[in-house]
Design an enzyme around this catalytic site. Structure first.
Site, PDB file in Angstrom:
ATOM      1  N   ARG A  33      -1.610   5.339   4.619  1.00 46.39           N
ATOM      2  CA  ARG A  33      -1.312   4.477   3.469  1.00 46.39           C
ATOM      3  C   ARG A  33       0.196   4.279   3.293  1.00 46.39           C
ATOM      4  NH1 ARG A  33      -5.584   3.286   0.292  1.00 46.39           N
ATOM      5  NH2 ARG A  33      -4.087   2.290  -1.081  1.00 46.39           N
ATOM      6  N   MET A  90       0.842  -1.196   0.000  1.00 43.80           N
ATOM      7  CA  MET A  90       0.000   0.000   0.000  1.00 43.80           C
ATOM      8  C   MET A  90       0.878   1.246   0.000  1.00 43.80           C
ATOM      9  SD  MET A  90      -3.361   0.558   2.270  1.00 43.80           S
ATOM     10  CE  MET A  90      -2.674   0.755   3.891  1.00 43.80           C
ATOM     11  N   CYS A  91       0.460   2.256  -0.729  1.00 42.84           N
ATOM     12  CA  CYS A  91       1.121   3.548  -0.738  1.00 42.84           C
ATOM     13  C   CYS A  91       0.052   4.598  -0.952  1.00 42.84           C
ATOM     14  CB  CYS A  91       2.135   3.669  -1.875  1.00 42.84           C
ATOM     15  SG  CYS A  91       3.608   2.644  -1.683  1.00 42.84           S
ATOM     16  N   GLY A  92       0.408   5.843  -0.731  1.00 41.49           N
ATOM     17  CA  GLY A  92      -0.525   6.929  -1.015  1.00 41.49           C
ATOM     18  C   GLY A  92       0.058   7.848  -2.063  1.00 41.49           C
TER      19      GLY A  92
END
Lengths: 298, 229
Positions: free
Chosen positions: A32, A1-3
């Site tokens: 995130r 997960m990343c933002g």
């Protein structure tokens, strides 16, 4: 997960607030990606001048008198603006390559974050709020910018493994997802003359697009090619000197929301990131379709 | 009417107040303001109450809902009404991926479009989408009904069990083991009822829909069907 967050401004009246808006969006995406954060800001070109953003683990040593040492090496005045572990060097455009090569001799430990007329990249490990504060992102003005909060999967949590990645002049890319064929693509790109700083999958995607642009393709075509040549999960947001693009892989697991008004185009991994933008209530809000390239150029 | 300002009071306070509602309660009408895309709004409610969310929501709004009627006056993020047991969830705008996933009962109405994986692994929920649904919708759907007034994306109903899929528009492609089936009188009756309950009876008529269901070739492994997997 990343933002991921991004803003491409259409209304010049918002330009002084670009950094502040991006900072707010970036902090919202902390859960995130709490490992590291980074931001690319296109703050506009100055006549005849280019910018090199550099990073050092020992800024007090590496940045000391660097402007003077570079001036001596290239025979032209150099302006150095220090920001924590990063510094932006303003160099006459004709001397950019000379300055870059002088840097590698004068300060071999310094890493180059970005090079171009307009782009500046700041990225570090740590919480997005701390990273944004450290580089005073909220005070920055610009025409467009992209931010990223990282939860690492494919490579170590380091400054160089943080996003955005810049692999060409005024170009940058951020990524949510993971690529499975990055080693193979990296080998091919190396053969084609591209260079890499890390073992990171996202750097390969950035270099892939830079290579296509070098070959004369447009931003839209270059992004289209990621759909056939890159395997894995991705939502990419790409910046160029004048452009801003978004593409998601055909499976489109990695979330993405966009909003557009007369004043801006905005990207967020989640709608939460967009809620404080001006007139968001009346914006056109949509999810970018899988395997579809979106881009805006001014 | 109980009004709750989510931005001021926070998600935990909201959800613990809603979880405190058991059986019969006088607080039957709730309004949530300033949702600002927050996650898990009104997840896990188990009471016959009416909740209106004034704005757009993030992940898992109305997840695991039992009994409640939850209206979202905006768009919903991923996993709206995921694993709903009973009650009704109505989204005025669009819904992100896997809306109504694994839902066991109740009714989910999406007045805009739903994106990918709508109704994935549904197990008894009814879903009515006024717009389109994205790719891989109803993957491994086991039971319940989905009614789509618009179009369906790629691989509709892949590896389907016994859910009934009704689509009025174009289906981009059918997934493995999903086939078109005949419309019989009982299917028109189901559609009539769901269009009414889904607030769509003024937009569509049952005879405009096609039905898709399982060819039942992939239920158990059979070497003769190896190419279909």
């Amino acid at each position: 997960m990343c933002g991921i967050v991004g803003l491409f401004l259409k209304d010049p009246a918002l330009e002084p607030k670009l950094g502040a808006m991006l900072t707010d969006m970036l902090i919202t995406m902390t859960d995130r990606g709490p490992d590291s954060a980074g931001i690319a800001i296109y703050s506009g070109a100055k006549d005849g001048l280019g910018k090199i953003t550099i990073q050092s683990a020992q800024p007090e040593v590496d940045f000391k008198d660097l402007d003077l040492d570079l001036k001596e090496a290239i025979g032209q005045p150099v302006l150095l603006m220090e920001k924590s572990t990063h510094a932006v060097l303003e160099v006459p455009i004709s001397q950019i390559e000379a300055a870059r090569s002088a840097l590698s001799h004068l300060r071999p430990n310094v890493k180059i974050m970005s090079v171009g007329d307009s782009i500046e990249i700041f990225k570090e490990v740590g919480l997005p709020r701390d990273v944004a504060t450290r580089f005073q992102v909220a005070k920055m003005a610009g025409t467009h910018g992209i931010g990223h909060t990282r939860m690492a999967t494919e490579s170590a949590v380091t400054t160089m493994g943080a996003h955005p990645f810049s692999t060409g002049s005024d170009q940058c890319l951020v990524h949510n997802g993971s690529l499975s064929n990055h080693n193979g693509v990296r080998r091919e790109l190396r053969r084609a003359g591209m260079t890499f700083e890390t073992e990171n999958d996202t750097e390969v995607a950035a270099a892939f697009i830079s290579h296509k642009l070098q070959e004369g393709e447009g931003l839209g075509q270059a992004m289209e090619a990621t759909l056939t040549d890159l395997d894995g999960f991705f939502t990419f947001v790409v910046g160029t000197k004048n452009g801003f693009g978004v593409v998601r892989d055909p499976i489109a697991c990695k979330p993405a929301v966009m909003a557009e008004t007369d004043q801006y185009v905005a990207f967020g991994s989640e709608y939460r990131a967009l809620v404080n933008l001006p007139n968001i209530e009346s914006a056109r809000v949509w999810e970018p379709e899988p395997a579809t390239v979106y881009f805006w150029e001014r | 009417m109980q009004s709750f300002d989510l931005a001021a009071n926070g998600l935990r306070a909201l959800n613990s107040a809603l979880h405190g509602l058991k059986g019969q309660t006088n607080m039957t009408a709730w309004e949530i303001i300033n949702p600002k895309g927050a996650h898990a709004i009104a997840a896990g409610v188990d009471a016959p109450v009416d909740i209106t969310v004034r704005g757009s929501t993030g992940y898992y709004c109305a997840g695991m809902n039992k009994q409640a009627t939850i209206r979202i006056k905006g768009s919903a993020g991923p996993g709206v009404a995921e694993n709903m047991m009973s009650g009704t969830v109505i989204v005025d705008g669009d819904a992100s991926q896997y809306a109504g996933a694994t839902g066991r009962g109740g009714l989910l109405v999406i007045k805009g479009n739903a994106s990918s994986r709508c109704g994935i692994s549904m197990k008894g929920i009814d879903i009515v989408v006024h717009g389109n649904i994205g790719h891989m919708s109803c993957f491994m759907a086991q039971s319940g009904n989905i009614v789509v007034l618009g179009d369906a994306g790629d691989a509709l109903g892949d590896s389907l069990y016994e859910a009934r899929l009704f689509v009025r528009g174009r289906v981009k492609s059918l997934g493995a083991d999903c086939i078109e089936k005949e419309m019989r009188p009982e299917h028109y009756a189901i559609l009539e009822e769901l269009l009414r309950r889904g607030e769509a009876d003024h937009k569509a008529r049952p005879e405009q829909f096609r039905r898709y269901g399982s060819a039942r070739k992939l239920y158990n492994f059979n070497i003769d069907n190896a190419s279909a997997y």
